[in-house]
Motif scaffolding. Sequence first.
Motif, short mmCIF file in Angstrom:
data_model
loop_
_atom_site.label_atom_id
_atom_site.label_comp_id
_atom_site.label_asym_id
_atom_site.label_seq_id
_atom_site.Cartn_x
_atom_site.Cartn_y
_atom_site.Cartn_z
N LEU A 143 21.03 34.31 52.95
CA LEU A 143 20.48 33.24 53.79
C LEU A 143 20.91 31.92 53.15
O LEU A 143 20.58 31.65 52.00
N VAL A 144 21.69 31.15 53.89
CA VAL A 144 22.23 29.89 53.36
C VAL A 144 21.66 28.75 54.20
O VAL A 144 21.74 28.79 55.43
N LEU A 145 21.09 27.75 53.52
CA LEU A 145 20.53 26.60 54.24
C LEU A 145 21.28 25.34 53.86
O LEU A 145 21.51 25.08 52.67
N ASN A 159 9.56 22.99 48.53
CA ASN A 159 9.90 24.02 49.54
C ASN A 159 11.28 24.59 49.29
O ASN A 159 11.50 25.81 49.41
N LEU A 160 12.23 23.73 48.96
CA LEU A 160 13.60 24.21 48.69
C LEU A 160 13.62 25.10 47.44
O LEU A 160 14.33 26.12 47.40
N THR A 161 12.82 24.74 46.46
CA THR A 161 12.74 25.57 45.25
C THR A 161 12.16 26.95 45.59
O THR A 161 12.67 27.98 45.14
N ALA A 162 11.10 26.95 46.41
CA ALA A 162 10.49 28.23 46.82
C ALA A 162 11.51 29.10 47.53
O ALA A 162 11.58 30.32 47.31
N LEU A 163 12.32 28.49 48.38
CA LEU A 163 13.33 29.27 49.11
C LEU A 163 14.40 29.80 48.17
O LEU A 163 14.84 30.96 48.29
N ALA A 168 17.24 32.53 48.81
CA ALA A 168 18.12 31.75 49.68
C ALA A 168 19.08 30.91 48.85
O ALA A 168 18.80 30.60 47.69
N ARG A 169 20.21 30.56 49.47
CA ARG A 169 21.15 29.63 48.80
C ARG A 169 21.01 28.27 49.46
O ARG A 169 21.08 28.15 50.69
N ILE A 170 20.78 27.25 48.64
CA ILE A 170 20.60 25.90 49.16
C ILE A 170 21.93 25.16 49.04
O ILE A 170 22.41 24.92 47.92
#
Length: 214
Positions: A143-145, A159-163, A168-170
Motif C-alpha cells: 500500500l503506497v500513499l 497518522n502517517l507514522t501509524a500507517l 504502508a509506504r509513504i
Amino acid sequence: MVMQPDERTSERSMPIVLAVSGASAQQLAERSLQLLLENQRHVHLIFSRGAHEVWNAELGVQVPVDPEAQASFWRERLQCDRGVLECHRWNDQAASIASGSVRTRGMVIVPCSMGSVGRIAAGIATDLLERVADVHLKEGRPLVLAPREMPWNLIHLRNLTALAEAGARIAPPIPAWYTQPESLDDMVDFLVVRLFDSLGENLKPIKRWRSDQP
Ligand SMILES: Cc1cc2nc3c(=O)[nH]c(=O)nc-3n(C[C@H](O)[C@H](O)[C@H](O)COP(=O)(O)O)c2cc1C
C-alpha cells in the motif's frame, strides 16, 4: 521463499489498484492511469467523492460517477485503448476489490488527502477507497500513499507514522532537481514513475541518478 517463474508471471499480471482522493495534484493521478494503461496493466480505479470535487473545483471537469461512464470518459480523455480498466463507484463497498479474497499486486493512493490518511490510519472505512486500503494492510499487500498537504501538522505526522508502522509506504510527491527537469510534465513523469517503482514497475524511462539504465 523462492517464487517459481510461472508464479512470478501470474503475480505480474495481477491487477493494480489506483486510488485517487481529494487532494491537489490530480495531474499525478491522470498520468499514473495513462502510463499504467499504456503499459497494458489491469487497473482498478477508485475515485473518492473528494476527488470528484477537486476535479470540478481545480480543473472544471466533471468526472462521471457511474463506473461504465467513467471508464468511457478516461478512454476518450487519454486516447488509450490498451490495458484493462475497471472503474468503481466511490461508495461501492460491495465491489470485488473490497474483499481480501480478490488478489491484487498492490494499491497506490495518489494524491492522498489528509482526510483519507486519517481515516485509514484509524481503521475507519467510510468509502471504497478506505475499505480497499484497509484490505491491503490486513492482507499484507503493498500500500503506497502519496500524501499531498503542506505543511504537515502533528496529527498528519502521527497518522502517517501509524500507517508506516502498519506496513504502508509513504511516498510524498516531492520532485527531484538532479534530473534537471525542463517542464512540469518532466516532473510529473518522474514522480509517477518513482511512485510505481515501489510496486516493482518501470512505467517509463526516466533520468536516474548516475545511471545509464532506463
Ligand atoms: C480544490 C480543493 C483542493 C484540496 N486540496 C487538498 C490537499 O491538497 N490536501 C488535503 O489533504 N485536502 C485537500 N482538500 C480537502 C479534501 O478534498 C477534503 O478534506 C475531502 O473531504 C477529502 O476527502 P477524501 O479523502 O475522501 O477524498 C482540497 C479540497 C478542495 C476542494
